[in-house]
Design an enzyme around this catalytic site. Structure first.
Site, PDB file in Angstrom:
ATOM      1  CE  LYS A 106      -2.210  -1.145   3.820  1.00 18.63           C
ATOM      2  NZ  LYS A 106      -1.747  -2.489   4.228  1.00 18.63           N
ATOM      3  NE  ARG A 154      -4.388  -1.800  10.166  1.00 14.50           N
ATOM      4  CZ  ARG A 154      -3.309  -1.313   9.534  1.00 14.50           C
ATOM      5  NH1 ARG A 154      -3.345  -0.154   8.940  1.00 14.50           N
ATOM      6  NH2 ARG A 154      -2.222  -2.031   9.494  1.00 14.50           N
ATOM      7  NE  ARG A 172       7.368  -3.064   6.119  1.00 14.16           N
ATOM      8  CZ  ARG A 172       6.066  -2.859   6.078  1.00 14.16           C
ATOM      9  NH1 ARG A 172       5.476  -2.502   4.951  1.00 14.16           N
ATOM     10  NH2 ARG A 172       5.308  -3.004   7.147  1.00 14.16           N
ATOM     11  NE  ARG A 181       6.364  -0.791  10.583  1.00 13.82           N
ATOM     12  CZ  ARG A 181       5.273  -0.849   9.837  1.00 13.82           C
ATOM     13  NH1 ARG A 181       5.220  -0.190   8.686  1.00 13.82           N
ATOM     14  NH2 ARG A 181       4.245  -1.553  10.220  1.00 13.82           N
ATOM     15  NE  ARG A 215       2.232  -5.547  11.332  1.00 14.55           N
ATOM     16  CZ  ARG A 215       3.351  -5.455  10.615  1.00 14.55           C
ATOM     17  NH1 ARG A 215       4.442  -6.080  11.025  1.00 14.55           N
ATOM     18  NH2 ARG A 215       3.381  -4.734   9.538  1.00 14.55           N
TER      19      ARG A 215
HETATM   20  P1  ADP Z   1       1.083  -2.435   8.023  1.00 14.02           P
HETATM   21  O1  ADP Z   1       0.021  -2.161   7.007  1.00 14.02           O
HETATM   22  O2  ADP Z   1       2.336  -2.970   7.405  1.00 14.02           O
HETATM   23  O3  ADP Z   1       0.627  -3.219   9.211  1.00 14.02           O
HETATM   24  P2  ADP Z   1       0.827   0.214   9.178  1.00 14.02           P
HETATM   25  O4  ADP Z   1       1.908   1.205   9.249  1.00 14.02           O
HETATM   26  O5  ADP Z   1      -0.371   0.530   8.346  1.00 14.02           O
HETATM   27  O6  ADP Z   1       1.563  -1.079   8.633  1.00 14.02           O
HETATM   28  O7  ADP Z   1       0.299  -0.148  10.647  1.00 14.02           O
HETATM   29  C1  ADP Z   1       1.160  -0.458  11.715  1.00 14.02           C
HETATM   30  C2  ADP Z   1       0.360  -0.607  13.018  1.00 14.02           C
HETATM   31  O8  ADP Z   1      -0.266   0.647  13.346  1.00 14.02           O
HETATM   32  C3  ADP Z   1      -0.794  -1.606  12.989  1.00 14.02           C
HETATM   33  O9  ADP Z   1      -0.376  -2.932  13.278  1.00 14.02           O
HETATM   34  C4  ADP Z   1      -1.719  -1.032  14.086  1.00 14.02           C
HETATM   35  O10 ADP Z   1      -1.253  -1.367  15.373  1.00 14.02           O
HETATM   36  C5  ADP Z   1      -1.564   0.464  13.928  1.00 14.02           C
HETATM   37  N1  ADP Z   1      -2.580   1.051  13.011  1.00 14.02           N
HETATM   38  C6  ADP Z   1      -2.335   1.649  11.814  1.00 14.02           C
HETATM   39  N2  ADP Z   1      -3.477   2.071  11.249  1.00 14.02           N
HETATM   40  C7  ADP Z   1      -4.482   1.732  12.101  1.00 14.02           C
HETATM   41  C8  ADP Z   1      -5.898   1.884  12.085  1.00 14.02           C
HETATM   42  N3  ADP Z   1      -6.534   2.471  11.056  1.00 14.02           N
HETATM   43  N4  ADP Z   1      -6.616   1.402  13.131  1.00 14.02           N
HETATM   44  C9  ADP Z   1      -6.017   0.815  14.166  1.00 14.02           C
HETATM   45  N5  ADP Z   1      -4.684   0.631  14.252  1.00 14.02           N
HETATM   46  C10 ADP Z   1      -3.911   1.085  13.238  1.00 14.02           C
END
Ligand code: ADP
Length: 190
Positions: free
Chosen positions: A14, A89, A128, A134, A146
């Site tokens: 994404k 999400r 990654r 991270r 996740r």
């Molecule tokens: P990825 O898509 O690789 O998991 P992100 O950077 O989108 O990476 O998300 C990392 C973490 O941030 C998630 O595992 C969650 O804990 C939190 N997070 C991100 N976006 C949301 C959201 N919209 N709602 C709840 N938690 C979120």
């Protein structure tokens, strides 16, 4: 306004595809993951609360991310449109986003979902993790958590947009460029 939701499991690409969409269509990128990591690096109270959950691979509470998105929409009033990456999400977040946009006389144009197999996702995330720094990419257990959170809470968000006839899925394996070409074709129908 062109308001795109870029959807898919962790590691689907994404972020990469968002960058290409921004360049081509001049949209504002709203990544809740990036916004949360920004809060963490600034050491805010919100960041401190979010960090514990993110390090375990658990979603942060809906009201936290909805509040962040609402602020960003308010501070970008003249935008040509937005790419929502990693948001909504949960179905509650999707409902809140519809309401926020409606109050600004706008709406989601469409959702584009990147489809990638679970084995390829785990492989990509571990890779990654070697240079992203991270913590949530470095630990196989957290990666699986996740993906589980995604399947339990996030996957149903696709139905929300299918019911509004706003859903398109795209094969997320292949070269970054060929995936983007397909995304661009879809985007131009919206
Ligand atoms: P990825 O898509 O690789 O998991 P992100 O950077 O989108 O990476 O998300 C990392 C973490 O941030 C998630 O595992 C969650 O804990 C939190 N997070 C991100 N976006 C949301 C959201 N919209 N709602 C709840 N938690 C979120």
């Amino acid at each position: 306004m062109l308001n795109l939701v870029l959807f898919g499991p962790p590691g689907a690409g994404k972020g990469t595809q968002s960058q290409k969409l921004i360049e081509k269509y001049g949209l504002i990128h709203l990544s809740t993951g990036d916004l949360l990591r920004g809060e963490i690096s600034q050491g805010t109270a919100l960041g401190l609360e979010a960090k514990k959950l993110m390090d375990e691979g658990i979603l942060v509470p809906d009201h936290v991310v909805i509040g962040m998105i609402s602020n960003k929409l308010d501070s970008n009033k003249d935008a040509r449109g937005f790419i929502f990456d990693g948001f909504p999400r949960t179905v509650a977040q999707a409902i809140a986003l519809d309401e926020l946009l409606k109050s600004k006389n706008s709406a989601i144009s469409g959702m584009i979902a990147l489809e990638v197999s679970d084995t390829e996702l785990e492989h990509r995330l571990l890779l990654r993790g070697k240079d992203s720094g991270r913590a949530d990419d470095a630990n196989p257990e957290v990666i699986r958590k996740r993906i589980k959170e995604y399947n339990d809470k996030t996957a149903p968000v696709a139905d929300f947009y299918k019911n509004q006839n706003k859903f398109t899925s795209v094969n997320g394996s292949g070269s970054k460029e060929s995936i983007f070409d397909t995304i661009a074709v879809v985007t131009e129908t919206l």
